[in-house]
Design a protein around this motif. Structure first.
Motif, PDB file in Angstrom:
ATOM      1  N   GLU A   1       0.847  -1.207   0.000  1.00  0.00           N
ATOM      2  CA  GLU A   1       0.000   0.000   0.000  1.00  0.00           C
ATOM      3  C   GLU A   1       0.871   1.242   0.000  1.00  0.00           C
ATOM      4  OE1 GLU A   1      -3.157  -0.155   2.874  1.00  0.00           O
ATOM      5  OE2 GLU A   1      -3.935  -1.987   1.923  1.00  0.00           O
ATOM      6  N   ASP A   2       1.788   1.299   0.968  1.00  0.00           N
ATOM      7  CA  ASP A   2       2.742   2.407   0.954  1.00  0.00           C
ATOM      8  C   ASP A   2       3.887   1.980   0.048  1.00  0.00           C
ATOM      9  OD1 ASP A   2       4.443   4.463   1.342  1.00  0.00           O
ATOM     10  OD2 ASP A   2       4.549   4.290   3.533  1.00  0.00           O
ATOM     11  N   TYR A   3       3.616   2.033  -1.245  1.00  0.00           N
ATOM     12  CA  TYR A   3       4.571   1.391  -2.150  1.00  0.00           C
ATOM     13  C   TYR A   3       5.884   2.141  -2.255  1.00  0.00           C
ATOM     14  CZ  TYR A   3       3.305   4.621  -5.937  1.00  0.00           C
ATOM     15  OH  TYR A   3       3.098   5.727  -6.709  1.00  0.00           O
ATOM     16  N   GLU A   4       5.863   3.463  -2.012  1.00  0.00           N
ATOM     17  CA  GLU A   4       7.141   4.190  -2.098  1.00  0.00           C
ATOM     18  C   GLU A   4       8.084   3.709  -1.009  1.00  0.00           C
ATOM     19  OE1 GLU A   4       6.175   8.317  -2.307  1.00  0.00           O
ATOM     20  OE2 GLU A   4       5.655   8.157  -4.445  1.00  0.00           O
ATOM     21  N   ALA A   5       7.530   3.493   0.197  1.00  0.00           N
ATOM     22  CA  ALA A   5       8.353   2.977   1.296  1.00  0.00           C
ATOM     23  C   ALA A   5       8.806   1.552   0.985  1.00  0.00           C
ATOM     24  CB  ALA A   5       7.552   3.003   2.601  1.00  0.00           C
ATOM     25  N   ALA A   6       7.911   0.760   0.407  1.00  0.00           N
ATOM     26  CA  ALA A   6       8.259  -0.631   0.076  1.00  0.00           C
ATOM     27  C   ALA A   6       9.363  -0.673  -0.985  1.00  0.00           C
ATOM     28  CB  ALA A   6       7.022  -1.372  -0.411  1.00  0.00           C
ATOM     29  N   CYS A   7       9.291   0.216  -1.966  1.00  0.00           N
ATOM     30  CA  CYS A   7      10.322   0.260  -3.018  1.00  0.00           C
ATOM     31  C   CYS A   7      11.666   0.669  -2.421  1.00  0.00           C
ATOM     32  CB  CYS A   7       9.921   1.241  -4.118  1.00  0.00           C
ATOM     33  SG  CYS A   7       8.557   0.639  -5.143  1.00  0.00           S
ATOM     34  N   ALA A   8      11.647   1.674  -1.541  1.00  0.00           N
ATOM     35  CA  ALA A   8      12.904   2.127  -0.914  1.00  0.00           C
ATOM     36  C   ALA A   8      13.484   0.999  -0.069  1.00  0.00           C
ATOM     37  CB  ALA A   8      12.649   3.368  -0.060  1.00  0.00           C
ATOM     38  N   ALA A   9      12.602   0.281   0.641  1.00  0.00           N
ATOM     39  CA  ALA A   9      13.074  -0.828   1.482  1.00  0.00           C
ATOM     40  C   ALA A   9      13.668  -1.944   0.621  1.00  0.00           C
ATOM     41  CB  ALA A   9      11.918  -1.365   2.332  1.00  0.00           C
ATOM     42  N   TYR A  10      13.103  -2.148  -0.552  1.00  0.00           N
ATOM     43  CA  TYR A  10      13.623  -3.196  -1.456  1.00  0.00           C
ATOM     44  C   TYR A  10      15.060  -2.859  -1.872  1.00  0.00           C
ATOM     45  CZ  TYR A  10      13.070  -7.052  -4.797  1.00  0.00           C
ATOM     46  OH  TYR A  10      13.187  -8.260  -5.472  1.00  0.00           O
ATOM     47  N   ASP A  11      15.285  -1.608  -2.264  1.00  0.00           N
ATOM     48  CA  ASP A  11      16.646  -1.189  -2.642  1.00  0.00           C
ATOM     49  C   ASP A  11      17.607  -1.321  -1.466  1.00  0.00           C
ATOM     50  OD1 ASP A  11      16.110  -0.573  -5.286  1.00  0.00           O
ATOM     51  OD2 ASP A  11      15.503   1.478  -4.806  1.00  0.00           O
ATOM     52  N   GLU A  12      17.132  -0.948  -0.277  1.00  0.00           N
ATOM     53  CA  GLU A  12      18.000  -1.048   0.910  1.00  0.00           C
ATOM     54  C   GLU A  12      18.352  -2.510   1.183  1.00  0.00           C
ATOM     55  OE1 GLU A  12      15.861   1.050   3.981  1.00  0.00           O
ATOM     56  OE2 GLU A  12      16.036   2.918   2.818  1.00  0.00           O
TER      57      GLU A  12
ATOM     58  N   VAL B   1      15.563   5.842 -14.379  1.00  0.00           N
ATOM     59  CA  VAL B   1      15.179   5.993 -12.967  1.00  0.00           C
ATOM     60  C   VAL B   1      16.102   5.114 -12.133  1.00  0.00           C
ATOM     61  CG1 VAL B   1      13.313   5.742 -11.281  1.00  0.00           C
ATOM     62  CG2 VAL B   1      12.806   6.492 -13.619  1.00  0.00           C
ATOM     63  N   ARG B   2      16.635   5.706 -11.064  1.00  0.00           N
ATOM     64  CA  ARG B   2      17.668   5.004 -10.295  1.00  0.00           C
ATOM     65  C   ARG B   2      17.139   3.807  -9.491  1.00  0.00           C
ATOM     66  NH1 ARG B   2      22.697   6.296  -8.276  1.00  0.00           N
ATOM     67  NH2 ARG B   2      22.592   8.341  -9.253  1.00  0.00           N
ATOM     68  N   GLY B   3      16.132   4.047  -8.646  1.00  0.00           N
ATOM     69  CA  GLY B   3      15.732   3.033  -7.669  1.00  0.00           C
ATOM     70  C   GLY B   3      14.463   2.290  -8.058  1.00  0.00           C
ATOM     71  N   THR B   4      14.091   1.342  -7.204  1.00  0.00           N
ATOM     72  CA  THR B   4      12.849   0.588  -7.411  1.00  0.00           C
ATOM     73  C   THR B   4      11.663   1.554  -7.362  1.00  0.00           C
ATOM     74  OG1 THR B   4      13.869  -1.372  -6.445  1.00  0.00           O
ATOM     75  CG2 THR B   4      11.463  -1.315  -6.469  1.00  0.00           C
ATOM     76  N   HIS B   5      10.739   1.388  -8.290  1.00  0.00           N
ATOM     77  CA  HIS B   5       9.651   2.359  -8.410  1.00  0.00           C
ATOM     78  C   HIS B   5       8.446   1.720  -9.094  1.00  0.00           C
ATOM     79  CE1 HIS B   5      11.931   2.478 -12.146  1.00  0.00           C
ATOM     80  NE2 HIS B   5      10.873   3.018 -12.755  1.00  0.00           N
ATOM     81  N   CYS B   6       7.367   2.463  -9.104  1.00  0.00           N
ATOM     82  CA  CYS B   6       6.137   2.021  -9.775  1.00  0.00           C
ATOM     83  C   CYS B   6       6.126   2.580 -11.196  1.00  0.00           C
ATOM     84  CB  CYS B   6       4.933   2.550  -8.991  1.00  0.00           C
ATOM     85  SG  CYS B   6       3.353   2.026  -9.677  1.00  0.00           S
ATOM     86  N   VAL B   7       5.793   1.741 -12.173  1.00  0.00           N
ATOM     87  CA  VAL B   7       5.758   2.210 -13.568  1.00  0.00           C
ATOM     88  C   VAL B   7       4.392   1.952 -14.195  1.00  0.00           C
ATOM     89  CG1 VAL B   7       8.185   1.910 -14.143  1.00  0.00           C
ATOM     90  CG2 VAL B   7       6.657  -0.004 -14.392  1.00  0.00           C
TER      91      VAL B   7
END
Ligand code: F6R
Length: 241
Positions: free
Chosen positions: A107-118, A149-155
């Motif tokens: 749901e909070d996909y921006e946080a989930a994407c950042a966590a995936y990269d981390e 685009v550098r990090g994991t993201h929604c497309v």
């Protein structure tokens, strides 16, 4: 970029599968970045055979997949988590807790994407990143556009990708319109990148990846800047090269 020519799909699968197998043998606790789609299915089969023959041990391997459709749960038969389980993870001795696919339901996909990269970085980045290539030159679901685009993201998936992937769904209306994908920076952090391509439908994208200008209009062209890329492709995919 080193180019390994394969006769056909079987030959490509064997050669690419053996490169992944060598990675697992030489570094049993390696980090693999993995892809889905039609292209790597034969290579995964080769890995399963290697495991069954007693040549491969996945018990310490960690995996991070490139992408997942937004809105699909992991048990949906078109989700990429389901694909990985059924084509590879269920058939080898990998610890499922060490396998990672972006959460299509975040749901909070921006946080989930950042966590995936981390998480990828905390694991030490990919020793080997496996990639297929889209007919439009996409890698992961990084679609043609005006930026990398550098990090994991929604497309938002392009019409050409929705069309290409609709072959696996009952109807084109069932194809999700969005996905989560590793970004180009996350992919390029891998120490080795193994690209697989087969079929004439990939010939233009393969040509542009190797010889075209480095441009986000062909996202795979960024791989020209990576120091350690191996392309395993069949004759049809290399027909314009
Ligand atoms: C899949 C992925 C995509 C595919 C590409 C080619 O995880 O990231 O970039 O590799 O769309 O798909 P196939 O292999 O089905 O032709």
């Amino acid at each position: 970029m080193r180019i390994v020519r394969a006769k056909d799909y079987e030959d490509m699968s064997r050669k690419a599968g053996d490169i992944i197998a060598a990675q697992v043998i030489t570094k049993p606790d390696c980090v693999l970045g993995l892809a889905t789609g039609s292209t790597p299915i034969g290579a995964y089969k080769r890995l399963v055979e290697g495991y069954e023959a007693g040549d491969l041990d996945f018990s310490q391997v960690k995996t991070y997949n490139l992408d997942e459709y937004r809105g699909l749960p992991g048990d949906h038969d078109q989700s990429y988590r389901y694909f990985m389980n059924t084509n590879l993870f269920d058939h080898v001795n990998i610890d499922k807790a060490n396998t990672h696919v972006p959460d299509g339901l975040a749901e909070d996909y921006e946080a989930a994407c950042a966590a995936y990269d981390e998480a990828v970085a905390a694991a030490g980045n990919q020793d080997l990143q496996l990639l297929g290539i889209g007919n439009n030159g996409h890698i992961g679901f990084n679609e043609p556009g005006d930026a990398f685009v550098r990090g994991t993201h929604c497309v938002d998936l392009t019409e050409s990708t929705i069309q290409a992937n609709s072959r696996l769904f009952d109807s084109i209306d069932d194809v999700p319109r969005q996905a989560f994908t590793m970004g180009i920076g996350t992919i390029m952090a891998a120490r080795t990148i193994l690209v697989m391509a087969n079929g004439e439908v990939k010939a233009q994208a393969v040509h542009d990846m190797i010889y075209g200008p480095i441009t986000p209009a062909c996202q795979a062209s960024i791989l020209q800047l990576h120091p350690n890329v191996v392309l395993v492709a069949d004759e049809a995919a290399l027909s314009l090269c």
